[in-house]
Design a protein around this motif. Structure first.
Motif, PDB file in Angstrom:
ATOM      1  N   UNK A 168       0.850  -1.187   0.000  1.00  0.00           N
ATOM      2  CA  UNK A 168       0.000   0.000   0.000  1.00  0.00           C
ATOM      3  C   UNK A 168       0.888   1.241   0.000  1.00  0.00           C
ATOM      4  N   UNK A 169       0.685   2.101  -0.998  1.00  0.00           N
ATOM      5  CA  UNK A 169       1.447   3.340  -1.119  1.00  0.00           C
ATOM      6  C   UNK A 169       0.526   4.495  -0.727  1.00  0.00           C
ATOM      7  N   UNK A 170       0.940   5.283   0.260  1.00  0.00           N
ATOM      8  CA  UNK A 170       0.108   6.352   0.797  1.00  0.00           C
ATOM      9  C   UNK A 170       0.801   7.703   0.623  1.00  0.00           C
ATOM     10  N   UNK A 171       0.074   8.647   0.043  1.00  0.00           N
ATOM     11  CA  UNK A 171       0.585   9.999  -0.114  1.00  0.00           C
ATOM     12  C   UNK A 171       0.049  10.921   0.967  1.00  0.00           C
ATOM     13  N   UNK A 192       0.671  11.585  -6.251  1.00  0.00           N
ATOM     14  CA  UNK A 192       2.026  11.204  -5.856  1.00  0.00           C
ATOM     15  C   UNK A 192       2.091   9.714  -5.493  1.00  0.00           C
ATOM     16  N   UNK A 193       1.077   9.218  -4.790  1.00  0.00           N
ATOM     17  CA  UNK A 193       1.035   7.788  -4.471  1.00  0.00           C
ATOM     18  C   UNK A 193       0.902   6.955  -5.741  1.00  0.00           C
ATOM     19  N   UNK A 194       0.068   7.418  -6.675  1.00  0.00           N
ATOM     20  CA  UNK A 194      -0.119   6.683  -7.930  1.00  0.00           C
ATOM     21  C   UNK A 194       1.162   6.675  -8.764  1.00  0.00           C
ATOM     22  N   UNK A 211      -1.735  -0.894  -4.069  1.00  0.00           N
ATOM     23  CA  UNK A 211      -2.846   0.014  -3.803  1.00  0.00           C
ATOM     24  C   UNK A 211      -2.278   1.414  -3.595  1.00  0.00           C
ATOM     25  N   UNK A 212      -2.899   2.414  -4.205  1.00  0.00           N
ATOM     26  CA  UNK A 212      -2.497   3.811  -4.030  1.00  0.00           C
ATOM     27  C   UNK A 212      -3.571   4.542  -3.240  1.00  0.00           C
TER      28      UNK A 212
END
Length: 264
Positions: A168-171, A192-194, A211-212
């Motif tokens: 999971x990438x979180x901005x 930015x997360x995407x 996941x973004x």
């Protein structure tokens, strides 16, 4: 001449049939059944004093035999083995060791940025998290990765290609209004997360594992009262999610990232 007729005498007098004799056996059975359940209840929670008192009383009632029976407290106090619990504990142990190894590899890969205080690697109940200051990844008010950050993230992706965990990438942003083409911090943090997710996919990480998420300014790690705090809040977190969450795990593998002032 007189005749006297006498009724023939029966060989024996029949007693009337008692239709309620079964009640005697039934009452004895119920009494024994009640005594059995009382005994089972008494030994379900072992209290040696009460057990001996009850055993003596029951032994006297049944002819003095029950008082000689002593409870096996060692057997009664042993926990009932739960194979499912043991299996889960073993799975959690293996998963914890796997995540610890991954955290060490990630910290080694990001070592230069970790030393500069721009990256923090932590292991917690969710999994392993790599928190990167936005100044390392993006130019001010931009969502395109810098050349330096692409090289670092590509090395991270190389470690995750053969891994099996979800990512999971979180901005995150600060609370200042954006001054660019994006309407709000929601769009900026999400983009930015995407962008990081897209780089991972280009590097060979399976898309279904990724996941973004954009949080805007809703999860700050510092106060937004000054430039230093706002700089810490502008970040991207890459979390490798544990397949078997362990609520007891909370292991920081590196001190908190240093304050790095940077433009949004």
């Amino acid at each position: 001449m007189s005749f006297q007729y006498r009724r023939a005498r029966r060989p024996f007098d029949e007693e009337p049939e008692n239709h309620e004799r079964w009640l005697i056996s039934y009452s004895d059975f119920i009494t024994l059944l009640f005594a059995f359940f009382v005994v089972m209840y008494a030994i379900s929670s072992v209290n040696i004093g009460k057990y001996r008192m009850f055993s003596d009383a029951l032994g006297d009632a049944l002819g003095g035999q029950g008082a000689n029976v002593k409870p096996n407290t060692e057997v009664l106090n042993q926990p009932i083995p739960n194979p499912n619990l043991k299996k889960r504990q073993e799975m959690m142990r293996q998963e914890r060791a796997s995540m610890t190894k991954l955290a060490q590899d990630l910290q080694s890969t990001m070592a230069p940025l970790v030393k500069e205080g721009k990256v923090r690697v932590t292991q917690n109940s969710r999994g392993v998290s790599v928190e990167i200051n936005a100044s390392v990844l993006f130019d001010p008010a931009d969502v395109n990765l810098t050349a330096e950050s692409r090289e670092a993230l590509t090395a991270v992706a190389a470690l995750l290609v053969t891994d099996r965990h979800a990512i999971q990438v979180e901005g995150h942003t600060d609370d200042q209004p954006v001054r660019n083409i994006y309407p709000s911090n929601w769009e900026l943090s999400s983009m930015r997360a995407a962008t990081v997710v897209r780089l991972f996919i280009e590097s060979g990480v399976a898309p279904e594992r990724l996941t973004a998420v954009g949080h805007a300014s809703n999860h700050p790690v510092a106060a937004n009262d000054d430039p230093v705090g706002r700089a810490r809040n502008r970040r991207v977190a890459v979390t490798i999610l544990s397949a078997v969450p362990d609520p007891e795990t909370e292991i920081p593998t590196e001190p908190a990232a240093q304050d790095v002032p940077a433009a949004q």
